[in-house]
Design an enzyme around this catalytic site. Sequence first.
Site, PDB file in Angstrom:
ATOM      1  N   GLU A 100      11.293  15.470  15.038  1.00  0.00           N
ATOM      2  CA  GLU A 100      11.888  15.278  13.717  1.00  0.00           C
ATOM      3  C   GLU A 100      11.305  16.368  12.820  1.00  0.00           C
ATOM      4  OE1 GLU A 100      10.536  11.684  11.852  1.00  0.00           O
ATOM      5  OE2 GLU A 100      12.392  11.501  10.723  1.00  0.00           O
TER       6      GLU A 100
ATOM      7  N   GLU B  43       9.895   0.836  10.444  1.00  0.00           N
ATOM      8  CA  GLU B  43      10.947   1.850  10.275  1.00  0.00           C
ATOM      9  C   GLU B  43      10.266   3.185  10.508  1.00  0.00           C
ATOM     10  OE1 GLU B  43      13.975   1.097   9.870  1.00  0.00           O
ATOM     11  OE2 GLU B  43      13.770  -0.998   9.261  1.00  0.00           O
TER      12      GLU B  43
ATOM     13  N   CYS C  11      14.411  10.070   6.915  1.00  0.00           N
ATOM     14  CA  CYS C  11      14.544   9.594   8.287  1.00  0.00           C
ATOM     15  C   CYS C  11      16.000   9.635   8.758  1.00  0.00           C
ATOM     16  CB  CYS C  11      13.963   8.196   8.427  1.00  0.00           C
ATOM     17  SG  CYS C  11      14.622   7.053   7.232  1.00  0.00           S
TER      18      CYS C  11
ATOM     19  N   LYS D 154       0.884  -1.181   0.000  1.00  0.00           N
ATOM     20  CA  LYS D 154       0.000   0.000   0.000  1.00  0.00           C
ATOM     21  C   LYS D 154       0.911   1.216   0.000  1.00  0.00           C
ATOM     22  CE  LYS D 154      -1.816   3.067   2.316  1.00  0.00           C
ATOM     23  NZ  LYS D 154      -1.505   4.508   2.121  1.00  0.00           N
TER      24      LYS D 154
HETATM   25  N1  LIG Z   1      10.760   7.054   8.339  1.00  0.00           N
HETATM   26  C1  LIG Z   1      10.390   7.568   7.170  1.00  0.00           C
HETATM   27  O1  LIG Z   1      10.982   7.283   6.164  1.00  0.00           O
HETATM   28  C2  LIG Z   1       9.185   8.467   7.092  1.00  0.00           C
HETATM   29  C3  LIG Z   1       8.535   8.617   5.891  1.00  0.00           C
HETATM   30  C4  LIG Z   1       7.416   9.447   5.813  1.00  0.00           C
HETATM   31  C5  LIG Z   1       6.981  10.112   6.940  1.00  0.00           C
HETATM   32  N2  LIG Z   1       7.662   9.946   8.095  1.00  0.00           N
HETATM   33  C6  LIG Z   1       7.221  10.640   9.302  1.00  0.00           C
HETATM   34  O2  LIG Z   1       6.022  11.307   9.046  1.00  0.00           O
HETATM   35  C7  LIG Z   1       6.056  12.644   9.513  1.00  0.00           C
HETATM   36  C8  LIG Z   1       5.502  13.592   8.505  1.00  0.00           C
HETATM   37  O3  LIG Z   1       4.806  12.938   7.479  1.00  0.00           O
HETATM   38  P1  LIG Z   1       3.212  12.876   7.427  1.00  0.00           P
HETATM   39  O4  LIG Z   1       2.652  14.139   7.973  1.00  0.00           O
HETATM   40  O5  LIG Z   1       2.798  12.466   6.070  1.00  0.00           O
HETATM   41  O6  LIG Z   1       2.967  11.716   8.492  1.00  0.00           O
HETATM   42  P2  LIG Z   1       1.753  10.724   8.648  1.00  0.00           P
HETATM   43  O7  LIG Z   1       2.033   9.891   9.827  1.00  0.00           O
HETATM   44  O8  LIG Z   1       0.467  11.463   8.613  1.00  0.00           O
HETATM   45  O9  LIG Z   1       1.777   9.832   7.329  1.00  0.00           O
HETATM   46  C9  LIG Z   1       2.892   9.041   6.987  1.00  0.00           C
HETATM   47  C10 LIG Z   1       2.405   7.971   6.031  1.00  0.00           C
HETATM   48  O10 LIG Z   1       1.583   7.073   6.733  1.00  0.00           O
HETATM   49  C11 LIG Z   1       0.409   6.771   5.987  1.00  0.00           C
HETATM   50  N3  LIG Z   1      -0.716   6.713   6.901  1.00  0.00           N
HETATM   51  C12 LIG Z   1      -1.326   7.741   7.509  1.00  0.00           C
HETATM   52  N4  LIG Z   1      -2.339   7.296   8.286  1.00  0.00           N
HETATM   53  C13 LIG Z   1      -2.345   5.944   8.153  1.00  0.00           C
HETATM   54  C14 LIG Z   1      -3.143   4.912   8.688  1.00  0.00           C
HETATM   55  N5  LIG Z   1      -4.137   5.147   9.541  1.00  0.00           N
HETATM   56  N6  LIG Z   1      -2.867   3.670   8.325  1.00  0.00           N
HETATM   57  C15 LIG Z   1      -1.857   3.389   7.475  1.00  0.00           C
HETATM   58  N7  LIG Z   1      -1.077   4.319   6.920  1.00  0.00           N
HETATM   59  C16 LIG Z   1      -1.323   5.581   7.264  1.00  0.00           C
HETATM   60  C17 LIG Z   1       0.197   7.863   4.995  1.00  0.00           C
HETATM   61  O11 LIG Z   1      -0.274   7.266   3.781  1.00  0.00           O
HETATM   62  C18 LIG Z   1       1.561   8.511   4.864  1.00  0.00           C
HETATM   63  O12 LIG Z   1       2.177   8.131   3.668  1.00  0.00           O
HETATM   64  C19 LIG Z   1       7.518  12.969   9.749  1.00  0.00           C
HETATM   65  O13 LIG Z   1       7.684  13.707  10.912  1.00  0.00           O
HETATM   66  C20 LIG Z   1       8.183  11.621   9.828  1.00  0.00           C
HETATM   67  O14 LIG Z   1       8.399  11.261  11.168  1.00  0.00           O
HETATM   68  C21 LIG Z   1       8.740   9.143   8.202  1.00  0.00           C
HETATM   69  N1  LIG Z   2      17.039   7.524   3.533  1.00  0.00           N
HETATM   70  C1  LIG Z   2      16.535   6.294   4.032  1.00  0.00           C
HETATM   71  C2  LIG Z   2      15.064   6.138   3.938  1.00  0.00           C
HETATM   72  C3  LIG Z   2      14.338   6.886   5.019  1.00  0.00           C
HETATM   73  O1  LIG Z   2      13.728   7.916   4.854  1.00  0.00           O
HETATM   74  C4  LIG Z   2      17.291   5.173   3.344  1.00  0.00           C
HETATM   75  O2  LIG Z   2      18.366   5.417   2.847  1.00  0.00           O
HETATM   76  O3  LIG Z   2      16.864   4.060   3.312  1.00  0.00           O
END
Ligand SMILES: NC(=O)c1ccc[n+]([C@@H]2O[C@H](COP(=O)([O-])OP(=O)(O)OC[C@H]3O[C@@H](n4cnc5c(N)ncnc54)[C@H](O)[C@@H]3O)[C@@H](O)[C@H]2O)c1
Ligand SMILES: N[C@@H](CC=O)C(=O)O
Length: 488
Positions: A385, A255, A289, A180
């Site tokens: 973050e 992650e 991240c 998804k």
């Molecule tokens: N670790 C990573 O690579 C990564 C990637 C994207 C976002 N983030 C985090 O998200 C924050 C900002 O992004 P955002 O505002 O889009 O965050 P968010 O938590 O609203 O959404 C992140 C992702 O989760 C999915 N999502 C949202 N609600 C969901 C649910 N109920 N069930 C399943 N999936 C769901 C969304 O499709 C979206 O792509 C950042 O501060 C960061 O921490 C981290």
């Molecule tokens: N940059 C990361 C992904 C997380 O956002 C990676 O290299 O895998």
Amino acid sequence: MQLNDPRLFRQLAYVDGQWMAGRSNHDEPVLDPANGEILGYCALLDAEQITGAVTAAERAFAGWRALSVDERGRLLQRWYQLLHEHREDLAHLMTLEQGKPLRDARGEVDYGASFIQWFAEEARRAYGMTIPSHIPNAMLGTLKEPVGVSVMLTPWNFPLAMITRKAGAALAAGCPVIVKPANETPFTALALAELAERAGIPPGVFNVVTGEPATVSEVLCTDTRVRSVSFTGSTRVGKLLIRQSAGSVKRMSLELGGNAPFIVCEDVDVDEAAREAVAAKFQTAGQDCLAANRIFVHRRIYDRFLERFAVHMKALRVGSGMMEVDIGPLIHRRAVEAAQAIVDDALAQGARLMAGNQSMAPGANFFMPTLLADITPEMRVFREETFSPVAGVCAFDDDEAVVAAANDTEYGLAAYIYSNDVKRIWKMMRGLEYGMVSVNTLKMTGAPIPFGGVKQSGLGREGGAQGLEEYLDTKYFCLGNMPGPSGS
Ligand SMILES: NC(=O)c1ccc[n+]([C@@H]2O[C@H](COP(=O)([O-])OP(=O)(O)OC[C@H]3O[C@@H](n4cnc5c(N)ncnc54)[C@H](O)[C@@H]3O)[C@@H](O)[C@H]2O)c1
Ligand SMILES: N[C@@H](CC=O)C(=O)O
């Protein structure tokens, strides 16, 4: 949309080898973050259609796991080659929907493809073992078996590599997959499905469902036939998925967020360290991240570091990812507002604005690189973050204090140390409560390494031999009453 191969642009979900429309009339527009234009639509499947994807995957499981690792490996290698053949189109799609500079998008295609190749090879080494027996006339041992239907919920910041790092491992291990993608970036995922089909991956083995995130996760996490859930995204959503999956006790690989410290000791080349810190902070416009979130600099070099950081930061070109730039737009307007709120909070609490002028932003979704000095633990820029091109820097005086400050967060994904003193590096590295520590280099990721965090940054590891284990169960066997002596 101009692609060399227009069939890579798909606006339907891909289930059981078929392209599937949503049954409602409410497909979601997907916007180009650089200019807000509609690129296309993401089909919103309903709960019954998503359940159908689980049925298809469950049906495909027996045939897929029965293939030899060589047969599965050949199909994965073909998929890998197709990603390379269509590198330009995939990168183009990714830049359009995600916003990252085309150069970075090409890099992500290569990075993402490498996981498929690596796991195609690594699956050959899914060894069990024999166990010296404590039972007379018995043969004891273990086998590795695929866990079963595996679900992957992936983020918008790396629309390709976060899929292949999970799916490459699961498919190689013998598990059928349901992906998804984020609704912001579905088209790269659907192009991957088109290429998986061309590679000959059988129907039901690689599925991409699109839909309203809460509906999709509720259906997939509560279905008892789904045996594993892997998610990359925010800690908030990760916790929600844990709760949803608890009723059926699934394997979970998470992650989640990071709050990476970047520690610069006084024995380094200051200009070089500042250049590296800029690269570590502003990769993927800070929406990464691994992005350096809190930059700790030894007080003896603090002023000079800030000056050099500002120089390198100001050289970054901001604009549409389709142009020659270093920083593209943020994913949406909300992200820009969130970045501004973090800057405002820091300034209100006494941070110094060293550089950054938002009036120069080339569009509504752009945030200009911003440098804040003298950040403190009370500020949001320190605790959260930022996921934006906002850099926060503070001075430190001694190593123990800086390690304690770096650990003063609920996150524990990645940390960076810059120093030339090996004993100091070793002590800091052992003290840092992080899943990954990178010393004197920015580049740390890749297919062979175990990527992942501790504390609230996640569970499990992706990539490397550990990444394959996430999709394998260990089956213990005891063959009793054997005719000969116990096995050893
Ligand atoms: N670790 C990573 O690579 C990564 C990637 C994207 C976002 N983030 C985090 O998200 C924050 C900002 O992004 P955002 O505002 O889009 O965050 P968010 O938590 O609203 O959404 C992140 C992702 O989760 C999915 N999502 C949202 N609600 C969901 C649910 N109920 N069930 C399943 N999936 C769901 C969304 O499709 C979206 O792509 C950042 O501060 C960061 O921490 C981290
Ligand atoms: N940059 C990361 C992904 C997380 O956002 C990676 O290299 O895998």
